[in-house]
Write an enzyme that holds these catalytic residues in place. Structure first.
Site, short mmCIF file in Angstrom:
data_model
loop_
_atom_site.label_atom_id
_atom_site.label_comp_id
_atom_site.label_asym_id
_atom_site.label_seq_id
_atom_site.Cartn_x
_atom_site.Cartn_y
_atom_site.Cartn_z
N PRO A 232 0.76 -1.23 0.16
CA PRO A 232 -0.01 -0.01 0.14
C PRO A 232 0.96 1.18 0.03
CG PRO A 232 -0.74 -1.58 1.76
CD PRO A 232 0.59 -2.16 1.03
N GLU A 233 0.41 2.11 -0.78
CA GLU A 233 1.31 3.56 -0.98
C GLU A 233 0.24 4.90 -0.39
OE1 GLU A 233 3.30 3.90 -4.66
OE2 GLU A 233 2.99 1.99 -5.04
N LYS B 296 3.38 5.86 4.30
CA LYS B 296 2.63 4.59 4.01
C LYS B 296 2.43 3.97 5.38
CE LYS B 296 5.61 3.43 0.08
NZ LYS B 296 6.70 2.38 -0.37
N ARG C 146 3.89 -10.23 8.31
CA ARG C 146 4.96 -11.05 8.47
C ARG C 146 6.19 -10.23 8.24
NH1 ARG C 146 3.36 -15.32 11.03
NH2 ARG C 146 1.68 -16.40 9.92
N LYS D 200 20.85 13.93 -5.16
CA LYS D 200 20.60 12.59 -5.32
C LYS D 200 21.25 12.46 -6.65
CE LYS D 200 18.55 11.54 -1.56
NZ LYS D 200 19.00 10.95 -0.44
N ARG E 12 13.24 -3.59 -8.80
CA ARG E 12 11.79 -3.34 -8.79
C ARG E 12 11.23 -3.26 -10.47
NH1 ARG E 12 10.03 -0.08 -4.46
NH2 ARG E 12 11.82 0.61 -3.06
#
Length: 271
Positions: A2-3, A58, A110, A150, A259
Site C-alpha cells: 500500500p502507498e 505509507k 509477516r 541524489k 523493482r
C-alpha cells in the site's frame, strides 16, 4: 505494498468509524508483530480510545487518549479489515483490536508491524521521513531541493521515503508517465520543465488515485466499494504489452534497482 492513496483511504475510513470509541478487546496471535510483551500490549490498550488517526507516508498512527501511539506499517503482504470477525478474509490475523463499532484485523504482518510507542519514540523513528507530497511547505523549489544531491535514476529517488514519503512502485511509474519522463532518467540530467511537470504530476496522480481508492484491490470492509478503484485507471503500471493511452505505443516492463518498472518508450523522454 500500500502507498499514499491506499493508506489515506484506509485512514479516512477508519477515522470515521473508531475515533472516540473505546477499545474493548485486543488479541495478539503473533508476538513478533508487536514490540512489547502481548500481556503489556493488551493491558495498555483495553479501555483506551483513539483520538485521531494520522498518516505518515505509507504508515498509520493511531493517537490514543493517554498520549501514546500505535504505529502501523503494513509493508509487503499486509492488509487491514474492519468489521465483524466472520466477514474478514480467510487469512491468519496477527493482531485484532475491537471497538463497539467493529474489529480491526491486522492481517499478513509477516514483514509489517503495529508498535506501541510514546510520542518521542515515534518522532525518533520517523524523524528522517521525507515530507508528505501535499505538505504546503513542499513548494516546487523545495521539491527540487529534495532531489538535488541524489544520483542515479529518477524512480530510485521517487520511492525513497526519506526524499518524499508515501510514493512507491506503482505511483512512481504513474507520476513519471504523467510527466512524460522515463523512470530510469538520470536525475542530474533532468531539465527545468521536467521538474515542473513531475511536481504537478505527483499531485495530479495521487489526487486521482485517492478519489478512486488506490490501485490495490484490498477492501477495508465488506461493503467497501471504493478501495482498488484506481487499478483499472493505471496508465502504465502492470500494463506491459498494452497500447499507450497517450500515443498508442506499447507499454514495456523492465527492472530498475530490483523493482518492476513500467513505461512507454515512445512518449516518455530521458530528460
Amino acid at each position: 505494498m500500500p502507498e499514499w492513496p491506499e493508506m489515506e483511504t484506509y485512514r479516512r475510513m477508519l477515522a470515521a468509524r473508531i475515533v472516540g470509541q473505546p477499545i474493548t478487546r485486543v488479541e495478539v496471535t503473533r508476538p513478533k508483530s508487536i514490540n512489547v510483551a502481548p500481556e503489556l500490549f493488551v493491558q495498555e490498550l483495553i479501555g483506551r480510545s483513539v483520538w485521531f488517526v494520522e498518516r505518515r507516508g505509507k504508515m498509520l498512527l493511531f493517537h490514543l487518549d493517554n498520549g501514546k501511539r500505535l504505529l502501523l506499517h503494513l509493508m509487503l503482504g499486509g492488509m487491514l479489515h474492519f468489521g465483524e470477525a466472520e466477514d474478514k478474509p480467510e487469512r491468519t490475523v496477527q493482531v485484532s483490536i475491537g471497538f463497539p463499532t467493529g474489529d480491526i484485523s491486522f492481517i499478513g504482518l509477516r514483514l509489517g508491524y503495529i508498535h506501541l510507542l510514546t510520542a518521542k519514540e515515534v518522532e525518533n523513528q520517523l524523524g528522517k521521513l521525507g515530507p508528505d507530497p501535499f505538505d504546503k511547505r513542499l513548494t516546487l523549489e523545495r521539491f527540487k531541493e529534495r532531489f538535488a544531491r541524489k544520483r542515479g535514476a529518477l524512480k530510485t529517488s521517487l520511492v525513497n521515503q526519506n526524499v518524499i514519503s508515501g510514493i512507491g512502485n506503482c505511483y512512481s511509474d504513474e507520476i513519471a508517465f504523467a510527466a512524460g519522463v522515463l523512470p530510469g532518467a538520470q536525475i542530474s540530467e533532468l531539465e527545468e520543465g521536467t521538474w515542473e511537470r513531475l511536481y504537478a504530476a505527483m499531485h495530479e496522480v495521487l489526487s486521482e488515485a485517492l478519489n478512486y481508492g488506490g490501485y490495490m484491490e484490498m477492501p477495508l470492509m465488506q461493503d467497501d466499494t471504493l478501495t482498488g478503484g484506481f487499478n483499472e485507471r493505471c496508465r502504465v503500471y502492470d500494463r506491459a504489452g498494452e497500447p499507450c493511452v497517450r500515443c498508442s505505443g506499447v507499454i514495456e516492463q523492465s527492472e530498475l534497482s530490483s523493482r518492476k518498472t513500467f513505461y512507454c518508450p515512445s512518449c516518455q523522454r530521458d530528460r
